[in-house]
Write a protein that holds these residues in place. Structure first.
Motif, PDB file in Angstrom:
ATOM      1  N   THR A  28       0.051 -15.737   6.543  1.00 59.67           N
ATOM      2  CA  THR A  28       0.360 -14.649   5.620  1.00 59.67           C
ATOM      3  C   THR A  28      -0.007 -13.299   6.218  1.00 59.67           C
ATOM      4  OG1 THR A  28      -1.804 -14.865   4.543  1.00 59.67           O
ATOM      5  CG2 THR A  28       0.013 -16.138   3.608  1.00 59.67           C
ATOM      6  N   GLY A  29       0.856 -12.296   5.994  1.00 59.91           N
ATOM      7  CA  GLY A  29       0.589 -10.955   6.483  1.00 59.91           C
ATOM      8  C   GLY A  29       1.136  -9.915   5.535  1.00 59.91           C
ATOM      9  N   ILE A  30       0.491  -8.757   5.468  1.00 61.60           N
ATOM     10  CA  ILE A  30       0.961  -7.656   4.632  1.00 61.60           C
ATOM     11  C   ILE A  30       0.848  -6.358   5.426  1.00 61.60           C
ATOM     12  CG2 ILE A  30      -1.287  -7.334   3.502  1.00 61.60           C
ATOM     13  CD1 ILE A  30       0.281  -6.572   0.945  1.00 61.60           C
ATOM     14  N   PHE A  31       1.882  -5.512   5.303  1.00 64.81           N
ATOM     15  CA  PHE A  31       1.977  -4.300   6.098  1.00 64.81           C
ATOM     16  C   PHE A  31       2.531  -3.165   5.240  1.00 64.81           C
ATOM     17  CE2 PHE A  31       2.476  -8.078   8.621  1.00 64.81           C
ATOM     18  CZ  PHE A  31       1.473  -7.917   9.568  1.00 64.81           C
ATOM     19  N   GLY A  32       1.874  -2.002   5.310  1.00 71.20           N
ATOM     20  CA  GLY A  32       2.371  -0.835   4.600  1.00 71.20           C
ATOM     21  C   GLY A  32       1.463  -0.382   3.481  1.00 71.20           C
ATOM     22  N   LYS A  33       2.073   0.189   2.460  1.00 71.59           N
ATOM     23  CA  LYS A  33       1.338   0.708   1.315  1.00 71.59           C
ATOM     24  C   LYS A  33       0.958  -0.437   0.386  1.00 71.59           C
ATOM     25  CE  LYS A  33       2.020   3.302  -2.950  1.00 71.59           C
ATOM     26  NZ  LYS A  33       2.791   4.315  -3.693  1.00 71.59           N
ATOM     27  N   VAL A  34      -0.318  -0.605   0.149  1.00 69.01           N
ATOM     28  CA  VAL A  34      -0.771  -1.667  -0.759  1.00 69.01           C
ATOM     29  C   VAL A  34      -1.145  -1.086  -2.121  1.00 69.01           C
ATOM     30  CG1 VAL A  34      -2.497  -3.463  -1.145  1.00 69.01           C
ATOM     31  CG2 VAL A  34      -1.462  -3.180   1.101  1.00 69.01           C
ATOM     32  N   HIS A  35      -2.068  -0.139  -2.157  1.00 66.52           N
ATOM     33  CA  HIS A  35      -2.425   0.578  -3.392  1.00 66.52           C
ATOM     34  C   HIS A  35      -2.908  -0.359  -4.502  1.00 66.52           C
ATOM     35  CE1 HIS A  35      -1.387   4.566  -5.690  1.00 66.52           C
ATOM     36  NE2 HIS A  35      -2.675   4.433  -5.411  1.00 66.52           N
ATOM     37  N   LEU A  36      -3.613  -1.405  -4.082  1.00 66.60           N
ATOM     38  CA  LEU A  36      -4.197  -2.346  -5.045  1.00 66.60           C
ATOM     39  C   LEU A  36      -5.683  -2.550  -4.802  1.00 66.60           C
ATOM     40  CD1 LEU A  36      -1.533  -5.202  -5.255  1.00 66.60           C
ATOM     41  CD2 LEU A  36      -2.130  -3.566  -7.047  1.00 66.60           C
ATOM     42  N   GLY A  37      -6.231  -1.849  -3.801  1.00 70.69           N
ATOM     43  CA  GLY A  37      -7.630  -2.092  -3.510  1.00 70.69           C
ATOM     44  C   GLY A  37      -8.072  -1.370  -2.266  1.00 70.69           C
ATOM     45  N   ASN A  50      -9.837  -6.155  -0.577  1.00 71.10           N
ATOM     46  CA  ASN A  50      -8.937  -5.870   0.531  1.00 71.10           C
ATOM     47  C   ASN A  50      -7.900  -6.997   0.649  1.00 71.10           C
ATOM     48  OD1 ASN A  50     -10.009  -8.030   2.049  1.00 71.10           O
ATOM     49  ND2 ASN A  50     -11.456  -6.731   3.141  1.00 71.10           N
ATOM     50  N   PRO A  51      -6.893  -6.849   1.513  1.00 66.90           N
ATOM     51  CA  PRO A  51      -5.866  -7.886   1.589  1.00 66.90           C
ATOM     52  C   PRO A  51      -6.374  -9.272   1.972  1.00 66.90           C
ATOM     53  CG  PRO A  51      -5.004  -5.844   2.466  1.00 66.90           C
ATOM     54  CD  PRO A  51      -6.480  -5.625   2.230  1.00 66.90           C
ATOM     55  N   SER A  52      -7.467  -9.349   2.737  1.00 66.00           N
ATOM     56  CA  SER A  52      -8.032 -10.677   3.018  1.00 66.00           C
ATOM     57  C   SER A  52      -8.443 -11.354   1.722  1.00 66.00           C
ATOM     58  CB  SER A  52      -9.235 -10.559   3.950  1.00 66.00           C
ATOM     59  OG  SER A  52      -8.866 -10.086   5.226  1.00 66.00           O
ATOM     60  N   GLY A  53      -9.024 -10.583   0.819  1.00 69.21           N
ATOM     61  CA  GLY A  53      -9.408 -11.116  -0.476  1.00 69.21           C
ATOM     62  C   GLY A  53      -8.228 -11.503  -1.336  1.00 69.21           C
ATOM     63  N   MET A  54      -7.049 -10.964  -1.021  1.00 65.14           N
ATOM     64  CA  MET A  54      -5.830 -11.306  -1.754  1.00 65.14           C
ATOM     65  C   MET A  54      -5.093 -12.492  -1.141  1.00 65.14           C
ATOM     66  SD  MET A  54      -4.363  -7.436  -2.330  1.00 65.14           S
ATOM     67  CE  MET A  54      -5.480  -6.106  -2.838  1.00 65.14           C
ATOM     68  N   GLY A  55      -5.601 -12.997  -0.003  1.00 67.27           N
ATOM     69  CA  GLY A  55      -4.992 -14.175   0.597  1.00 67.27           C
ATOM     70  C   GLY A  55      -4.218 -13.917   1.878  1.00 67.27           C
ATOM     71  N   PHE A  56      -4.365 -12.747   2.480  1.00 66.81           N
ATOM     72  CA  PHE A  56      -3.599 -12.428   3.672  1.00 66.81           C
ATOM     73  C   PHE A  56      -4.430 -12.624   4.937  1.00 66.81           C
ATOM     74  CE2 PHE A  56      -1.357 -10.167   0.331  1.00 66.81           C
ATOM     75  CZ  PHE A  56      -0.036 -10.536   0.606  1.00 66.81           C
ATOM     76  N   ASP A  57      -3.812 -13.291   5.918  1.00 62.89           N
ATOM     77  CA  ASP A  57      -4.483 -13.559   7.192  1.00 62.89           C
ATOM     78  C   ASP A  57      -4.532 -12.326   8.071  1.00 62.89           C
ATOM     79  OD1 ASP A  57      -4.904 -16.471   6.933  1.00 62.89           O
ATOM     80  OD2 ASP A  57      -2.721 -16.561   6.921  1.00 62.89           O
TER      81      ASP A  57
END
Length: 478
Positions: free
Chosen positions: A125-134, A143-150
């Motif tokens: 799993t990966g996420i890139f760009g504007k997150v604006h959730l944490g 952070n995105p690691s806490g949301m499940g992103f590697d």
């Protein structure tokens, strides 16, 4: 709480739609689970594309995608501003349930995300760009690691040219156009993992066409003399990057078994092309209706539907299409709409609830915050913004009275839409006959019974949302 998804190892349910010859079954022995890419614009309105009839904006790549794929004509953002809609994508829930009541709020780490569920099913799993959730700091549960992103490279909010981005918690000052850099990072991630033994889940959230509109597309200058020229230029820039992604998928041999779902996070900035009444920030149609396209070449998705679909449907729908068991420990507002996509279902079976301004928003200056963190990191000094930006909205569970009705809510039971404004004012529209929501039918004697029933449905749903935001959904979970 975050570790509970490790219990989801036994996944692989088959979902098949054979009535029309379209099957979403996945056979691990032959084709494997599909790769999944979620692409989202920031502030693009429904009508701000060529394929939806904009008089001059150039979106040839999205037009081509719409021609090749399946188009949602009535696709709705979960909220009329950015952060809440992103929470709805992650969880399949109305964002108020997750404590993301407005822009700049953090999503509680207690939530089960699509990334966590797919990761437990074997996805990288990966996420890139504007997150604006944490947070973008390495030790934050938000952070995105806490949301499940590697893997992740993110801005905290919108960014533009020469942005400060957090790569797994380390801040980098990047040079160039933010939307191009975002695609660079996305393609690097895809190339890194395309030959691995795990399917790929990628979230690509553009910072454009959000203001200040300083990014410019490749090629000659466009839209000179037009109102909102900067906005439209960023839409064309974004369009170019979508085309770049689709070509790269073909070049890497990934396109055939990759689902790409494109949408925007809220209504656009121009009323005239918003696809409804008002624009971003409004619960009327123009603030919620956005472009929506999904493609999966292996299943030959093609066509166009006017059946309403929303961002909170993405989670349950993609799991069904990928053959992954839905894990939903908390009440969902979304539903599996794969039957609508396949053409075997002609109506939506579940009303859609929206609720904005239960709380106010909070400012997030991404570059300013991340630059300060970068300077501390480079100096080996303690990081700034703690503990506020590490655990905002995590430990506090303010108890909203169960009768709370603050803000503007709406209940879309197609084609009827009931508004409830600050708890006491009601408006009723027939969206099929009156897509611009001009004629309020709430006082029409012929609609008295309908209004009564829809009031009951909306109020019951609002009580359920308050139950969730008060933290009751998490009780008993570990």
């Amino acid at each position: 709480m975050r570790n509970r998804h490790v219990l989801l190892a036994a996944m692989g349910a088959v979902f098949s739609l054979v009535a029309t010859g379209v099957s979403f079954a996945t056979n691990a022995e032959s084709s494997g689970k599909p790769n999944i890419i979620l692409v989202m614009a920031d502030d693009q309105g429904w009508g701000d594309t060529g394929y939806n009839g904009h008089p001059f904006v150039k979106t040839p790549e999205l037009d081509a995608m719409a021609q090749d794929a399946f188009v949602f004509d009535r696709f709705y953002a979960g909220a009329p501003v950015c952060s809440p809609t992103r929470a709805s994508v992650m969880t399949g829930r109305n964002p108020n349930r997750t404590k993301v009541t407005n822009h700049g709020r953090y999503m509680r780490p207690h939530e089960q995300t699509i990334a966590e569920t797919l990761k437990a099913a074997g996805y990288i799993t990966g996420i890139f760009g504007k997150v604006h959730l944490g947070s973008g700091q390495p030790d934050s549960p938000c952070n995105p690691s806490g949301m499940g992103f590697d893997e992740w490279v993110i801005g905290l909010n919108f960014f533009d040219n020469d942005p400060y981005l957090s790569r797994m918690g380390k801040i980098e000052h990047r040079q160039g156009k933010g939307s191009v850099i975002l695609m660079d990072d996305t393609l690097d991630f895809l190339r890194k993992h395309k030959d691995g033994d795990r399917p790929i889940f990628t979230v690509v959230w553009f910072p454009s066409p959000h203001a200040p509109h300083a990014e410019l597309p490749e090629g000659p200058s466009l839209y000179e003399g037009k109102r909102h020229a900067g906005y439209y230029r960023e839409i064309t820039l974004l369009d170019q990057q979508v085309g770049r992604l689709r070509r790269a998928l073909r070049d890497m041999g990934m396109a055939e078994n990759t689902i790409v779902w494109y949408c925007s996070d809220n209504g656009g900035l121009v009323k005239e092309t918003s696809g409804g009444r008002e624009k971003k920030g409004s619960i009327y149609e123009g603030g919620l209706r956005v472009p929506g396209i999904i493609e999966w070449p292996a299943r030959q998705l093609k066509g166009r539907t006017s059946v309403p679909v929303a961002t909170f449907d993405i989670y349950p729908t993609l799991l069904a299409m990928a053959g992954v068991d839905l894990y939903a420990p908390h009440p969902l507002d979304g539903m599996d709409v794969s039957g609508i996509i396949s053409g075997t279902v002609a109506e939506r079976s579940k009303p859609m609830g929206f609720w904005h301004k239960l709380q106010g928003g909070q400012g997030t200056r991404s570059d300013q915050i991340q630059k300060a963190i970068m300077e501390k990191q480079q100096a080996g000094a303690p990081l700034p913004h703690d503990p506020v930006r590490m655990r905002k909205d995590v430990d506090e569970f303010p108890q909203f009275p169960k009768e709370t009705t603050t803000g503007h809510a709406a209940w879309n039971d197609w084609p009827w839409k009931l508004h409830r404004i600050n708890g006491s004012k009601y408006e009723l529209y027939n969206l099929s006959d009156d897509p611009m929501e001009k004629t309020d039918l709430s006082q029409d004697p012929e609609q008295a019974q309908r209004v009564k029933q829809m009031k009951q449905g909306l109020d019951a749903w609002m009580r359920s949302v308050i139950h969730s935001i008060n933290g009751k959904d998490y009780q008993g979970l570990k």
